[in-house]
Design a protein around this motif. Structure first.
Motif, PDB file in Angstrom:
ATOM      1  N   ARG A  81       0.836  -1.204   0.000  1.00 57.45           N
ATOM      2  CA  ARG A  81       0.000   0.000   0.000  1.00 57.45           C
ATOM      3  C   ARG A  81       0.869   1.252   0.000  1.00 57.45           C
ATOM      4  O   ARG A  81       0.613   2.205  -0.732  1.00 57.45           O
ATOM      5  CB  ARG A  81      -0.906  -0.004   1.226  1.00 57.45           C
ATOM      6  N   ALA A  82       1.922   1.246   0.825  1.00 55.14           N
ATOM      7  CA  ALA A  82       2.824   2.393   0.886  1.00 55.14           C
ATOM      8  C   ALA A  82       3.487   2.637  -0.459  1.00 55.14           C
ATOM      9  O   ALA A  82       3.604   3.786  -0.906  1.00 55.14           O
ATOM     10  CB  ALA A  82       3.880   2.173   1.975  1.00 55.14           C
ATOM     11  N   ASP A  87       3.961   5.730  -5.371  1.00 56.55           N
ATOM     12  CA  ASP A  87       3.950   5.777  -6.834  1.00 56.55           C
ATOM     13  C   ASP A  87       2.867   6.714  -7.362  1.00 56.55           C
ATOM     14  O   ASP A  87       3.022   7.330  -8.411  1.00 56.55           O
ATOM     15  CB  ASP A  87       3.729   4.374  -7.420  1.00 56.55           C
ATOM     16  N   ALA A  88       1.769   6.838  -6.616  1.00 54.59           N
ATOM     17  CA  ALA A  88       0.649   7.679  -7.046  1.00 54.59           C
ATOM     18  C   ALA A  88       0.931   9.158  -6.832  1.00 54.59           C
ATOM     19  O   ALA A  88       0.309  10.002  -7.458  1.00 54.59           O
ATOM     20  CB  ALA A  88      -0.621   7.279  -6.301  1.00 54.59           C
ATOM     21  N   GLY A  89       1.847   9.483  -5.943  1.00 50.86           N
ATOM     22  CA  GLY A  89       2.182  10.884  -5.721  1.00 50.86           C
ATOM     23  C   GLY A  89       1.821  11.357  -4.328  1.00 50.86           C
ATOM     24  O   GLY A  89       0.979  10.765  -3.665  1.00 50.86           O
ATOM     25  N   PRO A  90       2.444  12.453  -3.912  1.00 55.38           N
ATOM     26  CA  PRO A  90       2.295  12.924  -2.534  1.00 55.38           C
ATOM     27  C   PRO A  90       0.892  13.364  -2.143  1.00 55.38           C
ATOM     28  O   PRO A  90       0.548  13.313  -0.971  1.00 55.38           O
ATOM     29  CB  PRO A  90       3.272  14.098  -2.444  1.00 55.38           C
ATOM     30  N   SER A  91       0.081  13.776  -3.050  1.00 57.77           N
ATOM     31  CA  SER A  91      -1.255  14.244  -2.662  1.00 57.77           C
ATOM     32  C   SER A  91      -2.152  13.108  -2.183  1.00 57.77           C
ATOM     33  O   SER A  91      -3.176  13.343  -1.556  1.00 57.77           O
ATOM     34  CB  SER A  91      -1.932  14.978  -3.816  1.00 57.77           C
ATOM     35  N   THR A  92      -1.763  11.864  -2.444  1.00 57.53           N
ATOM     36  CA  THR A  92      -2.587  10.731  -2.031  1.00 57.53           C
ATOM     37  C   THR A  92      -2.090  10.048  -0.767  1.00 57.53           C
ATOM     38  O   THR A  92      -2.725   9.140  -0.273  1.00 57.53           O
ATOM     39  CB  THR A  92      -2.643   9.662  -3.155  1.00 57.53           C
ATOM     40  N   ILE A  93      -0.953  10.476  -0.241  1.00 55.31           N
ATOM     41  CA  ILE A  93      -0.369   9.826   0.929  1.00 55.31           C
ATOM     42  C   ILE A  93      -1.035  10.366   2.195  1.00 55.31           C
ATOM     43  O   ILE A  93      -1.005  11.564   2.453  1.00 55.31           O
ATOM     44  CB  ILE A  93       1.154  10.043   0.992  1.00 55.31           C
TER      45      ILE A  93
END
Length: 105
Positions: A81-82, A87-93
């Protein structure tokens, strides 16, 4: 909602006082289903004074959570998941991502 979180943790702490897992004293979907919910406790309750003493006030819940997070399969899922979030980018963390990674290491 913060009060409800604290109430639920309190109920679970009492239930877990004499057992290691919620059902049949073994890890089941009942336990694993709480992991996503538990991840959000610190996010939602950030800054709440009672979080400072959570280990002392809810020792059975905290021990149960540590047992769950120590399981290899749970560690793998959280690591996957991490990676997907990174990989999806910082706005999704989520805010607690770094804290959760420290717990499972």
């Amino acid at each position: 909602y913060r009060g409800e979180i604290r109430r639920i943790i309190g109920v679970m702490n009492k239930v877990l006082a004499d057992k290691e897992y919620l059902v049949a004293n073994r890890c089941t979907i009942a336990d694993l289903g709480f992991i996503p919910w538990d991840e959000q406790v610190h996010n939602i309750c950030e800054g709440q004074e009672w979080l400072q003493t959570i280990e002392q006030d809810y020792p059975h819940w905290c021990a149960w959570r540590r047992r769950l997070l120590a399981r290899p399969a749970v560690q793998k899922v959280l690591a996957d998941r991490a990676k997907a979030l990174a990989d999806a980018g910082p706005s999704t963390i989520p805010k607690n991502w770094e804290r959760e990674m420290k717990i499972i290491k």
